[in-house]
Structure formats: structure tokens, C-alpha cells
Design an enzyme around this catalytic site. Structure first.
Site, mmCIF file in Angstrom:
data_model
loop_
_atom_site.group_PDB
_atom_site.id
_atom_site.type_symbol
_atom_site.label_atom_id
_atom_site.label_comp_id
_atom_site.label_asym_id
_atom_site.label_seq_id
_atom_site.Cartn_x
_atom_site.Cartn_y
_atom_site.Cartn_z
ATOM 1 N N GLU A 49 6.734 -9.878 -4.381
ATOM 2 C CA GLU A 49 7.395 -8.553 -4.736
ATOM 3 C C GLU A 49 8.768 -8.986 -5.064
ATOM 4 O OE1 GLU A 49 9.605 -6.349 -2.079
ATOM 5 O OE2 GLU A 49 8.832 -6.877 -0.145
ATOM 6 N N LYS A 52 9.989 -5.097 11.003
ATOM 7 C CA LYS A 52 11.363 -5.335 11.181
ATOM 8 C C LYS A 52 11.754 -4.064 12.327
ATOM 9 C CE LYS A 52 13.902 -7.589 8.487
ATOM 10 N NZ LYS A 52 14.758 -7.799 7.292
HETATM 11 N N1 PSU Z 1 11.761 -4.678 5.018
HETATM 12 C C1 PSU Z 1 12.223 -6.042 4.979
HETATM 13 N N2 PSU Z 1 12.563 -6.609 3.982
HETATM 14 C C2 PSU Z 1 12.512 -6.015 2.880
HETATM 15 C C3 PSU Z 1 11.944 -4.812 2.680
HETATM 16 C C4 PSU Z 1 11.597 -4.159 3.834
HETATM 17 O O1 PSU Z 1 12.083 -6.612 6.258
HETATM 18 O O2 PSU Z 1 12.841 -6.595 1.966
HETATM 19 C C5 PSU Z 1 11.858 -4.006 1.524
HETATM 20 C C6 PSU Z 1 10.447 -4.091 0.797
HETATM 21 O O3 PSU Z 1 10.506 -4.288 -0.631
HETATM 22 C C7 PSU Z 1 9.865 -2.660 1.409
HETATM 23 C C8 PSU Z 1 11.030 -2.012 0.988
HETATM 24 O O4 PSU Z 1 8.897 -2.526 0.238
HETATM 25 O O5 PSU Z 1 12.164 -2.502 1.660
HETATM 26 C C9 PSU Z 1 10.990 -0.543 1.792
HETATM 27 O O6 PSU Z 1 11.888 0.318 1.370
HETATM 28 P P1 PSU Z 1 11.848 1.953 1.748
HETATM 29 O O7 PSU Z 1 11.914 2.113 3.369
HETATM 30 O O8 PSU Z 1 12.693 2.543 1.313
HETATM 31 O O9 PSU Z 1 10.313 2.254 1.374
#
Ligand code: PSU
Ligand code: MN
Length: 308
Positions: free
Chosen positions: A27, A162
Site C-alpha cells: 500500500e 495498533k
Molecule cells: N494503521 C497503522 N499504520 C497505517 C495505517 C493504519 O498502524 O499506516 C493506515 C493504513 O493505510 C490503513 C489506514 O488502511 O491507515 C486506515 O485509515 P482509516 O482508519 O481512516 O480507515
């Protein structure tokens, strides 16, 4: 599959797919929003090298000038990394608008899975997935990553969830939507910087081939979604639980005080936790992503052997 007029598959990736050789999707939100420049660019290139070293072709995914790119050039990775937080974060709901406007965007787990599936890629490596946020009973903040996992057939290799998120609610949500959570060589759900979270995974599998076997069974019987493959951070890079918990508490408090919401919430929390914990967490973050790239390559190799 019907031809997708917006999809641009890099020639090397297209050749690998045509020859049924293993490919691993990567990604780009992790590049633009997950780490500071220039470590983000160096890490993205290292992750690609790690995938190659373990027998698969890397396909880093992003939207570049309105095109769904499967496989980026080093220049494109540099642009995303240098752009950092100025690059639009693109999840499923944003895709059509960024494409229609001919813009560039970094793809999250959800949109990367979707584009990987369009290209026929079944394995994807990242750091951490999105999930159910703490306080979701009030905020309704649940990552679109979880619903993508419920409907798109890609196995996502990550270092667990996380603890900026509510791990218990995330597991409940995944269960409701039929998404299995696998532990690689562990019964414990890892929490990104730490190897354990206090929660268990649904299934422990000890080899890439065992994981490939579950993927094959899931899709051969027509079940549509993906799966979470959680791979604990290598022991040597794991962080003390107390250090991480304190940083997360502080970041959550700041987010509440500043009224951070919607798509800003995850990037805000990620950035603050990494600023508060400093260089240590960055080194851990880099190592766990490399570790996931290695496992994902192994799974892609095993899966291709099975379906060949
Ligand atoms: N969690 C992490 N590192 C990240 C992300 C999440 O520990 O880089 C990023 C990933 O790209 C994940 C996105 O898909 O954040 C999720 O964002 P949201 O909660 O807005 O869907
Ligand atoms: Mn959200």
C-alpha cells in the site's frame, strides 16, 4: 474479468501475473502518511527488495494522475513519499472522485485490496490495518478496511492491530463480518509494536503453506472475503508496552481536545504516537513491515504452487 479502463499494471507485474508467478501488493498510505520523509521512501524501496529476495514480485499500489497503478516506479514512490501528508489519502469511498479528477492519491488497506483484487493479486503486505476506534460507540469511527476484508479476496499480512484502536471491538466486528484472523506461529494477537495484546487470534498457522491452504479453501468454496494474517514484530524490535501505551493515551487525548474526526483521525494518531516515541518506534515500524513483506512473499509463493 472485464477490462478495467482505469487500471495500469506495471509491465513486470503484468508479466508475473500472466506467468502465474507470485506477486505481493503493497500500500501507499503507509508511505505518504505512515512515516516521515525520507525514511518512508527508503523503506518502501527496501520492502520491495525484500519481497523480491523472497521470490515474489512487488506491486506497490497508488492512484497516480487518475490511474489505478499496480506497481510504481521509484520516481512515483519518491513523489508520494516527498508529498507526505499533502498527498490525498484514498479509501474506497474516495476512489471514483480522485480518478475522475485525474488526481494522485495514496491508497489505504481498503483501496489497495480492492485494486489488488482487480489485478488478480491475492496477497498484500502492510504494517497495520485500520479497525474500530476507541470510543466507536459514540463516534461510529470504524475503518473501511474491515468491510473491505469482508468482501474482497485478498490476504492481508500485518503486524496485528495498533492499540490506538479498540482491539476487542475490532475482533468482534471482524467476526460478525466473517473475516478470519490468523496468527503466524502464535496464538496471540500482536499489537503492532508489541508481540502480544492480551487478545487471541482465531487460528494459529505455523507455515506459509498452511496459510496458503486456508486461502485456497476459502476461495475455492466461493467465500468472498479476505483474511487478516497477523505476524508479530521480531522480538529484537518489539517496544516496551508501557512506553507505547503512554504515547497512545497522550495522542488520544490530543485528538479529543482538537476534535479530530473522520479520515484525519488515523493519520493524526499515527503521527502523534510516532512523534512522541521518537526514533525507536520508527525503527520498529520499519522492521515489522520488512518482516511482513518476507512472510507475504512466502505465502504468495506457496499459494501459487497450490493453484498452479
Ligand atoms: N494503521 C497503522 N499504520 C497505517 C495505517 C493504519 O498502524 O499506516 C493506515 C493504513 O493505510 C490503513 C489506514 O488502511 O491507515 C486506515 O485509515 P482509516 O482508519 O481512516 O480507515
Ligand atoms: Mn475512520
Amino acid at each position: 474479468m472485464t477490462a478495467n479502463p482505469f487500471l495500469d499494471i506495471h509491465p513486470e507485474v503484468a508479466a508475473a501475473l500472466a506467468a502465474k508467478r507470485p506477486v505481493v501488493a503493497l500500500e501507499s498510505t503507509i508511505i505518504a502518511h505512515g512515516m516521515p520523509y525520507p525514511n518512508n521512501v527508503a523503506t518502501a524501496l527496501q520492502v520491495e527488495a525484500e519481497v523480491r529476495a523472497h521470490g515474489a514480485v512487488p506491486a506497490t499500489i497508488a492512484i497516480v494522475q487518475g490511474r489505478l497503478k499496480v506497481g510504481l516506479s521509484p520516481d512515483e514512490i519518491e513523489q508520494l513519499g516527498r508529498g507526505g501528508r499533502d498527498v490525498v489519502k484514498v479509501s474506497r469511498r474516495d476512489m471514483a472522485f480522485i480518478v475522475a479528477a485525474g488526481q494522485t492519491g495514496a491508497t489505504t488497506v481498503a483501496s489497495t485490496m480492492l485494486i489488488a483484487a482487480m489485478a488478480g493479486i491475492r496477497v498484500f503486505a502492510t504494517g497495520g490495518i485500520g479497525g474500530v476506534h476507541r470510543g466507536a460507540a459514540q463516534s461510529f469511527d470504524i475503518s473501511a478496511d474491515l468491510l473491505e476484508l469482508a468482501q474482497t479476496p485478498v490476504a492481508v499480512v500485518c503486524a496485528g492491530i495498533k492499540s490506538i484502536l479498540d482491539l476487542g471491538l475490532t475482533l468482534e466486528y471482524l467476526e460478525t463480518h466473517g473475516v478470519p484472523v490468523v496468527g503466524y506461529q502464535t496464538n496471540n494477537l500482536p499489537a503492532f509494536y508489541t508481540r502480544e495484546s492480551g487478545f487471541k487470534v482465531d487460528y494459529r498457522l505455523d507455515t506459509p503453506d498452511a496459510i496458503a491452504g486456508a486461502m485456497q479453501a476459502q476461495w475455492a468454496m466461493g467465500l468472498q472475503g479476505g483474511m487478516v494474517v497477523s505476524n508479530p514484530i521480531p522480538e529484537a524490535y518489539a517496544m516496551p508496552r508501557a512506553t507505547i501505551d503512554a504515547a497512545i493515551e497522550q495522542a488520544l487525548q490530543e485528538a479529543r481536545a482538537q476534535g479530530v474526526a473522520g479520515k484525519q483521525s488515523t493519520p493524526f494518531l499515527l503521527a502523534r504516537v510516532s512523534e512522541i516515541t521518537g526514533g525507536n518506534s520508527l525503527a520498529s515500524n520499519i522492521q515489522l513491515v520488512l518482516n511482513n513483506a518476507r512472510l507475504a512473499a512466502g505465502i504468495a509463493v506457496a499459494y501459487q504452487q497450490r493453484v498452479a
